[in-house]
Design an enzyme around this catalytic site. Structure first.
Site, PDB file in Angstrom:
ATOM      1  N   LYS A   1      11.082   2.727  -0.376  1.00 25.85           N
ATOM      2  CA  LYS A   1      11.045   4.155  -0.681  1.00 25.85           C
ATOM      3  C   LYS A   1      11.190   4.425  -2.174  1.00 25.85           C
ATOM      4  O   LYS A   1      11.856   3.686  -2.890  1.00 25.85           O
ATOM      5  CB  LYS A   1      12.184   4.870   0.057  1.00 25.85           C
ATOM      6  CG  LYS A   1      12.187   4.633   1.552  1.00 25.85           C
ATOM      7  CD  LYS A   1      11.227   5.527   2.253  1.00 25.85           C
ATOM      8  CE  LYS A   1      11.856   6.890   2.443  1.00 25.85           C
ATOM      9  NZ  LYS A   1      11.054   7.741   3.317  1.00 25.85           N
TER      10      LYS A   1
ATOM     11  N   CYS B   1      37.477  31.030  20.988  1.00 24.71           N
ATOM     12  CA  CYS B   1      36.715  31.101  19.737  1.00 24.71           C
ATOM     13  C   CYS B   1      35.228  31.110  20.071  1.00 24.71           C
ATOM     14  O   CYS B   1      34.689  30.157  20.614  1.00 24.71           O
ATOM     15  CB  CYS B   1      37.045  29.916  18.846  1.00 24.71           C
ATOM     16  SG  CYS B   1      36.106  29.909  17.311  1.00 24.71           S
TER      17      CYS B   1
ATOM     18  N   ASP C   1       2.746  10.494   3.006  1.00 21.77           N
ATOM     19  CA  ASP C   1       3.699  11.409   3.635  1.00 21.77           C
ATOM     20  C   ASP C   1       2.949  12.455   4.443  1.00 21.77           C
ATOM     21  O   ASP C   1       2.749  13.582   4.018  1.00 21.77           O
ATOM     22  CB  ASP C   1       4.559  12.073   2.563  1.00 21.77           C
ATOM     23  CG  ASP C   1       5.804  12.687   3.156  1.00 21.77           C
ATOM     24  OD1 ASP C   1       6.075  12.447   4.356  1.00 21.77           O
ATOM     25  OD2 ASP C   1       6.493  13.420   2.437  1.00 21.77           O
TER      26      ASP C   1
ATOM     27  N   TYR D   1      -4.646   2.739   8.400  1.00 20.66           N
ATOM     28  CA  TYR D   1      -3.879   1.611   7.863  1.00 20.66           C
ATOM     29  C   TYR D   1      -3.358   0.650   8.933  1.00 20.66           C
ATOM     30  O   TYR D   1      -2.674  -0.323   8.609  1.00 20.66           O
ATOM     31  CB  TYR D   1      -2.716   2.106   7.002  1.00 20.66           C
ATOM     32  CG  TYR D   1      -1.819   3.122   7.669  1.00 20.66           C
ATOM     33  CD1 TYR D   1      -1.062   2.791   8.786  1.00 20.66           C
ATOM     34  CD2 TYR D   1      -1.721   4.412   7.169  1.00 20.66           C
ATOM     35  CE1 TYR D   1      -0.244   3.723   9.399  1.00 20.66           C
ATOM     36  CE2 TYR D   1      -0.904   5.360   7.776  1.00 20.66           C
ATOM     37  CZ  TYR D   1      -0.179   5.005   8.889  1.00 20.66           C
ATOM     38  OH  TYR D   1       0.625   5.922   9.493  1.00 20.66           O
TER      39      TYR D   1
ATOM     40  N   GLU E   1       0.861  -1.191   0.000  1.00 22.38           N
ATOM     41  CA  GLU E   1       0.000   0.000   0.000  1.00 22.38           C
ATOM     42  C   GLU E   1       0.890   1.231   0.000  1.00 22.38           C
ATOM     43  O   GLU E   1       2.058   1.158   0.376  1.00 22.38           O
ATOM     44  CB  GLU E   1      -0.877   0.005   1.253  1.00 22.38           C
ATOM     45  CG  GLU E   1      -0.034   0.195   2.506  1.00 22.38           C
ATOM     46  CD  GLU E   1      -0.740  -0.231   3.786  1.00 22.38           C
ATOM     47  OE1 GLU E   1      -1.545   0.563   4.267  1.00 22.38           O
ATOM     48  OE2 GLU E   1      -0.473  -1.340   4.278  1.00 22.38           O
TER      49      GLU E   1
ATOM     50  N   CYS F   1      39.886  24.781  14.046  1.00 27.24           N
ATOM     51  CA  CYS F   1      40.348  26.017  14.673  1.00 27.24           C
ATOM     52  C   CYS F   1      41.042  25.648  15.979  1.00 27.24           C
ATOM     53  O   CYS F   1      40.542  24.850  16.759  1.00 27.24           O
ATOM     54  CB  CYS F   1      39.144  26.914  14.941  1.00 27.24           C
ATOM     55  SG  CYS F   1      39.456  28.185  16.175  1.00 27.24           S
TER      56      CYS F   1
ATOM     57  N   CYS G   1      40.790  30.498  11.264  1.00 25.69           N
ATOM     58  CA  CYS G   1      39.382  30.410  11.647  1.00 25.69           C
ATOM     59  C   CYS G   1      38.660  31.701  11.268  1.00 25.69           C
ATOM     60  O   CYS G   1      39.093  32.788  11.654  1.00 25.69           O
ATOM     61  CB  CYS G   1      39.276  30.167  13.148  1.00 25.69           C
ATOM     62  SG  CYS G   1      37.583  30.274  13.759  1.00 25.69           S
TER      63      CYS G   1
ATOM     64  N   CYS H   1      37.479  33.485  14.866  1.00 25.79           N
ATOM     65  CA  CYS H   1      38.392  34.090  15.846  1.00 25.79           C
ATOM     66  C   CYS H   1      39.788  34.382  15.281  1.00 25.79           C
ATOM     67  O   CYS H   1      40.621  34.971  15.968  1.00 25.79           O
ATOM     68  CB  CYS H   1      38.511  33.199  17.081  1.00 25.79           C
ATOM     69  SG  CYS H   1      39.432  31.677  16.780  1.00 25.79           S
TER      70      CYS H   1
ATOM     71  N   LYS I   1       2.836   4.571   1.025  1.00 21.85           N
ATOM     72  CA  LYS I   1       3.292   5.177   2.272  1.00 21.85           C
ATOM     73  C   LYS I   1       2.933   6.658   2.173  1.00 21.85           C
ATOM     74  O   LYS I   1       3.494   7.400   1.360  1.00 21.85           O
ATOM     75  CB  LYS I   1       4.801   4.999   2.438  1.00 21.85           C
ATOM     76  CG  LYS I   1       5.326   5.546   3.751  1.00 21.85           C
ATOM     77  CD  LYS I   1       6.772   5.123   3.959  1.00 21.85           C
ATOM     78  CE  LYS I   1       7.271   5.441   5.351  1.00 21.85           C
ATOM     79  NZ  LYS I   1       7.265   6.862   5.683  1.00 21.85           N
TER      80      LYS I   1
END
Ligand code: IVH
Length: 735
Positions: A325, A460, A129, A237, A125, A454, A430, A433, A127
């Protein structure tokens, strides 16, 4: 009061009666909710509501916009009550390929291998969403409806669910169990979604992202009349708690649902083989675009309920069902720029900013580029890396998104690359900093880490704020109402610099109120700017008084004695995830002991001379603990924190309730009532360990006919031996 029986009402009498009932019930609602002073008894009120329902059922065309069945009571003051599901609401294992589906069926056949000619049937059946909901019917009357929540506890959204036309207030037909929780999916059609978007645009209202999220938002409305206006739909279901099986099979049960007045998917079929299932998958896929609502795959379930029960469950999923899926959706767009984000442990994470594009129903604007090597497409030794992609600013890229999976770049369209596009230059400092950002050498492999980090640590700001976000997050301290947004605000306004500061926020109430007020004003200003309208009814900060603030402080106080494993995880020590934190909690029992051992390990030349050998804890973790506890800056942070927070000592919870829990069991010989794997699964569910051979550690041997050498070993070792029937009795399955 002599009322005419519903059965003998004419249509015009019914209409008049519904009008009278609507007014009368609304009046009683007002007395009850707004004035807290009902003027009739609950039973009398229920009688009115029931009569209203009965008339509506006979004359569905007469149901009024303002019917009390659509609008039950007043909206709850705040939030929704929690509902514990009598039977958990599960999720589904996923299959992506035909082979995955064949494997699923093969697993079933193997599991039931004792019954050689057993005919396993399956259902297929769509699925849907949407959002799953559980609807409880007692004696055929809808009494409570809940969201899935975390699968164990959901929210009571009965009033909102009552507004959905596909959900019967009373079951039709006959033969329904005394109590049954019907489960299914609430969803929104594309037509309804578009209509809502247009209505909203017309009044300069909010934008809606996709039908699923909109359905979710619609279900969580405080005012059920808003939910009612969204025209949500429902497919049944499955079911949860029930006093009797609807029918012996999944397929027939769902057909019963239809007889009882539910909508069920017309695309559900029963099938016998992989080929038939896959055929239905393709049939549903072909119809996908013309259904008028989102589906994201096809669900296969074992048809016979008896077999479903025997095959059972694994963590949160039935073994007897799988969601096949549909392939991910793809779209093309361009990379506008590449930003670098700095994570909690200082990792520099590149993010591609894209020209917005809709994929699989959502707008995608950002996508991670993982790390330096990924963007170049090869590693520091010049070796091409798997899935690496040379992405440049200006490139046209194909991105894909599958269901709830985060979007990713699949490929770069080289033909469309601008002539002046240059390879991206990854920064060596970074961006937050300015500290040097370096790539560490992995001690084990001698290879350079793919991530640049970093070196600024607590100086930082990015690392500090990420650490705080982590500290309050779900799996960590889980402080309700203190999400990333508030952490950012408190950090930026200097109210919270380290985790300990969170627990003293209450003492700085005026400053907190001010920070929140400023943010609200700023947001309101931005909204005004965006909409071009000025605000009416602007309430002052004092007036609003941040009702939420007391709640926030209470939520913070509620976490002053966290579970030890959560606390360890919350510290954000590198390489210490939830699982490792739990192992450490179990090993050391208190935070003081962990700190003591951690510090000694940091001082010792050979960490192994101090740190005990623990299953699941390797050098990576030990070194991370050394770094953390050896760093004096962390001492101060920890001391301040432990002045506020007292983690609970870890106590091992023995899963009582089953006689075999914690025992080691060996099965030998032929079992007659179940297969070996079934027996094993059942024992493990009850907390037993199942071993393949008999040893001094064995507590119990379950022997069937034909048991050989294992039986002898058991009797030599003096281990208890029982037969299959005794075993079944012991685990409460005996007849
Ligand atoms: S059966 C015991 N059937 O998918 C099995 N679920 O990934 C329970 N869903 O939470 C689920 N359509 O929200 C089932 N035809 C369908 C479904 C379906 C959508 C959703 C449901 C569930 C999720 C699991």
């Amino acid at each position: 009061m002599s009322e005419k029986p519903v059965d003998s009402l004419s249509e015009s009498e019914a209409a008049a009666e519904l009008k009278r009932l609507a007014a009368e019930i609304a009046e009683h609602d007002r007395h009850y909710h707004a004035e807290d002073a009902p003027i009739i008894s609950d039973a009398e009120y229920d009688a009115l509501a029931r009569r209203n329902l009965a008339i509506e059922e006979r004359f569905p065309d007469l149901i009024r916009e303002d019917s009390p069945s659509r609008r039950v009571g007043s909206p709850p003051a705040e939030g929704f009550a929690k509902v514990r599901h009598a039977v958990p609401m599960l999720s589904l294992a996923k299959a992506y390929t035909d082979q995955d589906v064949a494997d699923f069926i093969e697993r079933g056949r193997r599991f039931f291998d004792r019954d050689k000619d057993l005919d396993i049937a399956f259902t297929a059946e769509p699925k849907i969403d949407g959002l799953s909901a559980s609807l409880r019917y007692e004696n055929g009357v809808f009494v409570q409806g809940a969201t899935r929540g975390d699968g164990t506890v959901g929210e009571d959204i009965t009033a909102n669910l009552r507004t959905i036309a596909d959900i019967p207030k009373k079951l039709q037909g006959s033969g329904w169990p005394d109590v049954i929780e019907i489960r299914g999916e609430v969803y929104m059609t594309y037509a309804e979604f578009e209509a809502l978007k247009q209505r909203s645009a017309a009044v300069g209202g909010q934008d809606y992202v996709n039908p699923r999220n909109t359905a979710a938002g619609s279900l969580r409305q405080k005012d059920p009349s808003v939910t009612a206006s969204r025209n949500l739909k429902f497919f049944a279901y499955a079911w949860g708690y029930t006093t009797a099986d609807p029918a012996p099979t999944q397929y027939d049960s769902v057909q019963k649902f239809k007889e009882w007045g539910f909508k069920v998917s017309p695309l559900m079929v029963r099938a016998k083989s992989v080929d038939e299932l896959i055929a239905q998958y393709h049939k549903i896929e072909e119809q996908r675009s013309s259904l008028g609502y989102d589906i994201d795959g096809v669900v296969y379930k074992v048809d016979q309920l008896e077999l479903q029960r025997r095959w059972g469950f694994v963590t949160g999923e039935p073994r007897w069902a799988v969601a096949h899926k549909f392939p991910a959706e793809q779209a093309m767009t361009t990379v506008e720029k590449i930003d670098i984000q700095v994570g909690r442990t200082g990792t520099l994470a590149p993010v591609a900013r894209l020209a917005p594009v809709t994929v699989g129903g959502v707008v995608v604007e950002n996508v991670t580029l993982h790390n330096e090597d990924y963007i170049k497409g090869f590693d520091s030794n010049g070796q091409p890396i798997r899935d690496g992609i040379d992405v440049r600013i200006g490139d046209t890229v194909v991105i894909q998104r599958a269901g709830d999976v985060i979007p990713q770049i699949v490929s770069v369209v080289i033909d469309k690359r601008p002539a002046d596009a240059v390879p991206y230059e990854f920064p060596h400092t970074c961006p937050v900093c300015g500290s040097p950002a370096t790539r560490e050498i992995n001690e084990k492999t001698g290879k350079e880490d793919s991530r640049r980090r970093c070196t600024g640590e607590l100086i930082c700001a990015a690392q500090a704020v990420e650490g705080l976000r982590h500290f309050v997050s779900r799996g960590a301290m889980d402080i309700e109402g203190l999400g990333a947004e508030n952490i950012d605000l408190f950090f930026n306004s200097g109210l919270v610099k380290t985790a300990a500061d969170i627990f003293t926020l209450k003492d700085r109430r005026p400053a907190v109120t001010k920070a929140l007020a400023e943010r609200r004003e700023e947001q309101a200003r931005l909204r005004e700017e965006a909409s071009g309208k000025t605000r009416k009814n602007v309430r002052s900060a004092e007036e609003r008084n941040y009702e939420g603030l007391d709640k926030l402080f209470a939520a913070i106080d509620a976490r002053r004695e966290p579970e030890l494993d959560r606390f360890i995880f919350a510290l954000g020590i590198r390489h210490i995830g939830e699982t490792t934190a739990a192992v450490l909690a179990r090993q050391f029992s208190t935070i003081e002991e962990l700190i003591r051992v951690g510090k000694e390990t940091a001082k010792a030349e050979d960490p192994h001379s101090v740190f005990p050998s623990i299953n699941g804890i390797g050098d990576t973790v030990i070194n991370a603990l050394r770094d953390f506890f050896g760093n004096e800056r962390n001492d101060d942070v920890l001391d301040a924190l432990l002045a506020q927070v007292h983690p609970k000592p870890y106590v091992l919870e023995i899963s009582a309730g089953s006689e075999v829990s914690g025992k080691t069991v060996v099965f030998t010989g032929t079992l007659e009532k179940m297969t070996r794997s079934e027996a094993k699964a059942m024992a493990e569910r009850l907390g037993a360990k199942v071993a393949g051979s008999v040893s001094a550690k064995t507590d119990l041997v379950v022997a069937g006919p034909g048991a050989g050498s294992k039986l002898k070993v058991a009797s030599d070792l003096g281990i208890e031996v029982i037969d299959e029937d005794t075993w079944l009795q012991r685990i409460g399955r005996g007849g």
